[in-house]
Scaffold this motif. Structure first.
Motif, PDB file in Angstrom:
ATOM      1  N   GLU A   1       0.833  -1.206   0.000  1.00  0.00           N
ATOM      2  CA  GLU A   1       0.000   0.000   0.000  1.00  0.00           C
ATOM      3  C   GLU A   1       0.866   1.254   0.000  1.00  0.00           C
ATOM      4  O   GLU A   1       1.870   1.325   0.714  1.00  0.00           O
ATOM      5  CB  GLU A   1      -0.924   0.012   1.218  1.00  0.00           C
ATOM      6  N   GLY A   2       0.466   2.234  -0.813  1.00  0.00           N
ATOM      7  CA  GLY A   2       1.205   3.484  -0.908  1.00  0.00           C
ATOM      8  C   GLY A   2       2.150   3.545  -2.081  1.00  0.00           C
ATOM      9  O   GLY A   2       2.705   4.600  -2.382  1.00  0.00           O
ATOM     10  N   PHE A   3       2.332   2.416  -2.784  1.00  0.00           N
ATOM     11  CA  PHE A   3       3.319   2.408  -3.874  1.00  0.00           C
ATOM     12  C   PHE A   3       2.936   3.366  -4.993  1.00  0.00           C
ATOM     13  O   PHE A   3       3.800   3.896  -5.701  1.00  0.00           O
ATOM     14  CB  PHE A   3       3.510   0.988  -4.420  1.00  0.00           C
ATOM     15  N   ASN A   4       1.632   3.623  -5.181  1.00  0.00           N
ATOM     16  CA  ASN A   4       1.182   4.512  -6.265  1.00  0.00           C
ATOM     17  C   ASN A   4       0.471   5.746  -5.728  1.00  0.00           C
ATOM     18  O   ASN A   4      -0.372   6.330  -6.401  1.00  0.00           O
ATOM     19  CB  ASN A   4       0.270   3.752  -7.226  1.00  0.00           C
ATOM     20  N   ALA A   5       0.829   6.144  -4.505  1.00  0.00           N
ATOM     21  CA  ALA A   5       0.153   7.287  -3.881  1.00  0.00           C
ATOM     22  C   ALA A   5       0.634   8.627  -4.436  1.00  0.00           C
ATOM     23  O   ALA A   5      -0.119   9.607  -4.434  1.00  0.00           O
ATOM     24  CB  ALA A   5       0.352   7.244  -2.369  1.00  0.00           C
ATOM     25  N   GLY A   6       1.851   8.697  -4.926  1.00  0.00           N
ATOM     26  CA  GLY A   6       2.388   9.957  -5.420  1.00  0.00           C
ATOM     27  C   GLY A   6       2.265  10.091  -6.931  1.00  0.00           C
ATOM     28  O   GLY A   6       1.602   9.285  -7.599  1.00  0.00           O
ATOM     29  N   GLU A   7       2.911  11.109  -7.479  1.00  0.00           N
ATOM     30  CA  GLU A   7       2.876  11.310  -8.928  1.00  0.00           C
ATOM     31  C   GLU A   7       3.594  10.185  -9.660  1.00  0.00           C
ATOM     32  O   GLU A   7       3.204   9.808 -10.764  1.00  0.00           O
ATOM     33  CB  GLU A   7       3.520  12.660  -9.275  1.00  0.00           C
ATOM     34  N   LYS A   8       4.652   9.653  -9.040  1.00  0.00           N
ATOM     35  CA  LYS A   8       5.385   8.541  -9.621  1.00  0.00           C
ATOM     36  C   LYS A   8       5.327   7.351  -8.670  1.00  0.00           C
ATOM     37  O   LYS A   8       5.337   7.531  -7.445  1.00  0.00           O
ATOM     38  CB  LYS A   8       6.848   8.915  -9.871  1.00  0.00           C
ATOM     39  N   PRO A   9       5.272   6.137  -9.200  1.00  0.00           N
ATOM     40  CA  PRO A   9       5.246   4.958  -8.321  1.00  0.00           C
ATOM     41  C   PRO A   9       6.501   4.883  -7.453  1.00  0.00           C
ATOM     42  O   PRO A   9       7.603   5.213  -7.900  1.00  0.00           O
ATOM     43  CB  PRO A   9       5.185   3.794  -9.312  1.00  0.00           C
TER      44      PRO A   9
END
Length: 247
Positions: free
Chosen positions: A42-50
């Protein structure tokens, strides 16, 4: 790219350092023997970049008929951030899977098949052996050879020699014995050799097989095309080796 979110259904302590995370199977998620997948926290794709630090390339150690997706991995006391987070996950935690593909399906060509692995690499071969047990068509026999210095050998309920099933399973705990046995197995000039482990392990095995006259197209490695070409180039000294088995 489709991302399949799922939950941890069960955590199996295979050995003191190895766990299998059994995941619920998302709708429409399919795979075959020898498959690998991108396993993300979880959180791997939370930002602009993975966040690639929360993603690992993992083999699937189960078959679809088992109804759960098995991810088997070694987690040592001193480990990466990814493994540290994974160690603390519990049943019900969410994880993601994507980019699932098989580079090492079971080749049914009426020949002997040899499975060469190191440690937890045996997880890649568990589905191939189960597939063979369920349907032994067009495979003469399977011979598994695994090296694990921890001596905590994996999946011994499945990896046990069975003459009636034409299956041989051997475990060794040191490199000297392992490589001597690889040389003996390579006397079968028509065999198909699967190899799973670190790049160093792959290269050492490939060199032994090469010196015994085994051709590149007789080897199956869990690598995509670019990685295969780099390995074969380093061992066979050619930029464009013939790799007949790749998809």
């Amino acid at each position: 790219m489709q991302i399949y979110w799922t939950t941890i259904n069960k955590i199996i302590e295979e050995t003191p350092e190895v766990r299998t995370y059994m995941l619920d199977c998302p709708e429409d998620f399919t795979w075959e023997e020898g498959s690998h997948t991108h396993f993300a926290l979880e959180g791997f794709n939370a930002g602009e970049k993975p966040n690639k630090g929360l993603v690992r390339h993992m083999s699937i150690s189960t078959l679809p008929y088992e109804k759960l997706i098995g991810i088997t991995t070694r987690i040592r006391e001193q480990c990466s951030e990814f493994k540290g987070i994974l160690r603390n996950l519990e049943v019900g935690s969410n994880v993601a899977l994507f980019k699932t593909h098989s580079n090492v399906p079971l080749r049914r060509e009426g020949k002997n098949v040899y499975l060469l692995s190191a440690g937890v690499g045996l997880a890649t071969f568990r589905p191939l052996v189960l597939d063979y047990f369920n349907r032994p068509d067009d495979v003469q026999q399977i011979h598994s050879l695994n090296i694990d210095s921890s001596k905590d050998f994996l999946f011994t309920d499945i990896f046990t020699s069975s003459p009636e099933k034409k299956f041989i399973s051997e475990f060794v705990d040191n490199r000297e014995d392992y490589y001597e046995q690889v040389k003996d197995l390579a006397e079968d000039k028509d065999g198909i050799f699967y190899i799973v482990g670190s790049d160093e392990f792959l290269v050492e095995n490939m060199k032994i097989l090469r010196d015994k006259g085994i051709k590149p197209e007789q080897m199956m490695l869990d690598k995509r095309q670019r990685g295969l070409e780099a390995l074969y180039s380093s061992v066979y000294g050619t930029e464009n080796p013939l790799i007949a088995h790749t998809k």
